[in-house]
Motif scaffolding. Structure first.
Motif, PDB file in Angstrom:
ATOM      1  N   GLN A 250      50.249  43.138  36.344  1.00  0.00           N
ATOM      2  CA  GLN A 250      49.032  42.935  37.126  1.00  0.00           C
ATOM      3  C   GLN A 250      48.694  44.191  37.932  1.00  0.00           C
ATOM      4  O   GLN A 250      47.669  44.257  38.591  1.00  0.00           O
ATOM      5  N   TYR A 254      54.398  48.583  35.038  1.00  0.00           N
ATOM      6  CA  TYR A 254      55.467  47.654  35.415  1.00  0.00           C
ATOM      7  C   TYR A 254      56.449  48.358  36.339  1.00  0.00           C
ATOM      8  O   TYR A 254      57.468  48.893  35.917  1.00  0.00           O
ATOM      9  N   SER A 258      57.227  45.275  40.935  1.00  0.00           N
ATOM     10  CA  SER A 258      56.794  44.205  40.033  1.00  0.00           C
ATOM     11  C   SER A 258      57.979  43.521  39.383  1.00  0.00           C
ATOM     12  O   SER A 258      57.974  42.309  39.149  1.00  0.00           O
ATOM     13  N   GLU A 263      56.851  38.542  42.853  1.00  0.00           N
ATOM     14  CA  GLU A 263      56.848  37.594  41.745  1.00  0.00           C
ATOM     15  C   GLU A 263      55.491  37.520  41.066  1.00  0.00           C
ATOM     16  O   GLU A 263      55.362  37.011  39.949  1.00  0.00           O
ATOM     17  N   ASN A 264      54.448  38.047  41.731  1.00  0.00           N
ATOM     18  CA  ASN A 264      53.118  38.060  41.139  1.00  0.00           C
ATOM     19  C   ASN A 264      52.738  39.443  40.612  1.00  0.00           C
ATOM     20  O   ASN A 264      51.600  39.675  40.221  1.00  0.00           O
ATOM     21  N   GLU A 267      52.996  39.161  34.941  1.00  0.00           N
ATOM     22  CA  GLU A 267      53.168  37.894  34.259  1.00  0.00           C
ATOM     23  C   GLU A 267      54.107  38.130  33.078  1.00  0.00           C
ATOM     24  O   GLU A 267      53.918  39.078  32.315  1.00  0.00           O
ATOM     25  N   ALA A 269      55.312  36.649  29.736  1.00  0.00           N
ATOM     26  CA  ALA A 269      55.065  35.647  28.707  1.00  0.00           C
ATOM     27  C   ALA A 269      56.311  35.500  27.853  1.00  0.00           C
ATOM     28  O   ALA A 269      56.704  36.432  27.152  1.00  0.00           O
TER      29      ALA A 269
END
Length: 366
Positions: A250, A254, A258, A263-264, A267, A269
């Motif tokens: 986000q 990275y 992060s 934790e946000n 993301e 997957a």
């Protein structure tokens, strides 16, 4: 039946000290207490080893930004060459109860670069994870890239610079060779420590200055456009690969924050949305990389998946994070191996390798 004693070594002098504390906490919480007795060996930022109690080994354990090692009054030393008494309490010179296997979860410098692995080999202590050579070459991004290129495995184009030759830095030459933007990385750090993205000359020189604070050698790489795919590998002679996951940052990339604090910040997957063919390709490539770099036990292999289907290796982490938001245990969980079972398998693999190595002859005239 007596429990196996597992010495969890954590902390350390590296920039990833706090990450290691988080990883240790999660391993201690998840390990099967009916099967294993945990011996906590915390290394402070000065490099001193402490025997810690499970009830009080961390301060601010629920806050990743403020977490600290609770240094005990019991310091410990490793004594090579002794049988069944390699750990000595420096406070009273008493030998500690024999540890059956060591689980080193010391991320970064002096932890996953072969240093602690070499010490444990000399002390004849079984340990979890990759051995000396695989740890050292995987940690050094420059050397890892050379080995992977030699095996005809795709890696990002890059240039390596050394601290004592900083006067040779030339932004225009680097830009001509690699284009923009650029990624600047200390060669021997993990978890994105000291990593920056440079879009212009000012950011390039500042990024190099920052990276040289963490290592004598810095890698500058071209930016690869592609999905960030990660795959966990487990095993010794016959390693297996997990289902792949995908990092969806986000932020700009990275970063350390992060990965371990926010934790946000990204993301994750898990599993990644891939076709069956793509999944198989990632798994096969991860095992090939793992074996090319002489890894054993465990590693996480990170790729860029380009639009044309090409996989480009980003890096290999031989002591991946075991924090609450870490990809390695999460990928095995979705692949059918729970956290406690994963710890159990890793311990078994470490003991098996130790026993295999001890079967080798040490002298010509035996």
């Amino acid at each position: 039946m007596s429990k196996m004693k597992v010495g969890i070594v954590f902390g350390g002098k590296s920039a990833e000290h706090e990450v290691s504390l988080q990883s240790a906490k999660n391993i201690v919480d998840a390990i099967d207490k009916t099967k294993y007795e945990v011996v906590l060996l915390g290394i402070d930022k000065q490099g001193k080893w402490h025997v810690n109690q499970p009830s009080s080994y961390l301060i601010n354990e629920e806050n990743p930004k403020l977490i600290e090692l609770n240094r005990s009054n019991e310091q410990v030393a490793v004594v090579p060459g002794e049988e069944n008494n390699q750990l000595v309490n420096l406070s009273d010179d008493n030998v500690l109860d024999q540890v059956d296997v060591v689980f080193p979860i010391v991320h970064g410098t002096l932890g996953e670069d072969g240093s602690i692995q070499g010490m444990l080999r000399i002390a004849n202590l079984p340990f979890v994870g990759t051995d000396v050579l695989g740890s050292a070459v995987s940690m050094d991004k420059d050397i890892a890239k050379r080995l992977l290129k030699g095996a005809e495995i795709a890696v990002a184009n890059g240039l390596t610079f050394r601290k004592h030759k900083q006067d040779e830095l030339d932004f225009e030459q680097v830009k001509e060779a690699l284009g923009l933007p650029l990624f600047i990385k200390p060669a021997n750090q993990g978890s994105s420590v000291g990593v920056s993205k440079a879009r212009n000359e000012e950011e390039f020189y500042q990024g190099m200055k920052d990276a040289f604070q963490y290592d004598q050698k810095v890698l500058v790489e071209q930016a690869i456009i592609g999905r960030e795919i990660e795959c966990a590998v487990l095993g010794n002679e016959a390693p297996i690969a997990s289902l792949p996951g995908e990092v969806l940052p986000q932020t700009d990339f990275y970063s350390y924050e992060s990965k371990y604090i926010d934790e946000n910040g990204a993301e994750l997957a898990a599993p990644a949305v891939l076709s069956e063919e793509q999944t198989k390709k990632v798994q096969e490539a991860a095992v090939e990389v793992f074996q090319t770099l002489e890894c054993e036990g465990m590693a996480r292999v990170d790729f860029f998946l380009q639009e044309d289907g090409t996989l480009v290796v980003n890096e290999v982490n031989t002591l991946p994070g075991f924090t609450k938001i870490s990809m390695y245990p999460r990928l095995w969980d979705i692949s059918g191996i729970s956290y406690p079972d994963l710890i159990d398998r890793l311990i078994t693999l470490g003991i098996e390798r130790h026993e295999r190595n001890n079967q080798l002859k040490n002298a010509v005239w035996e």
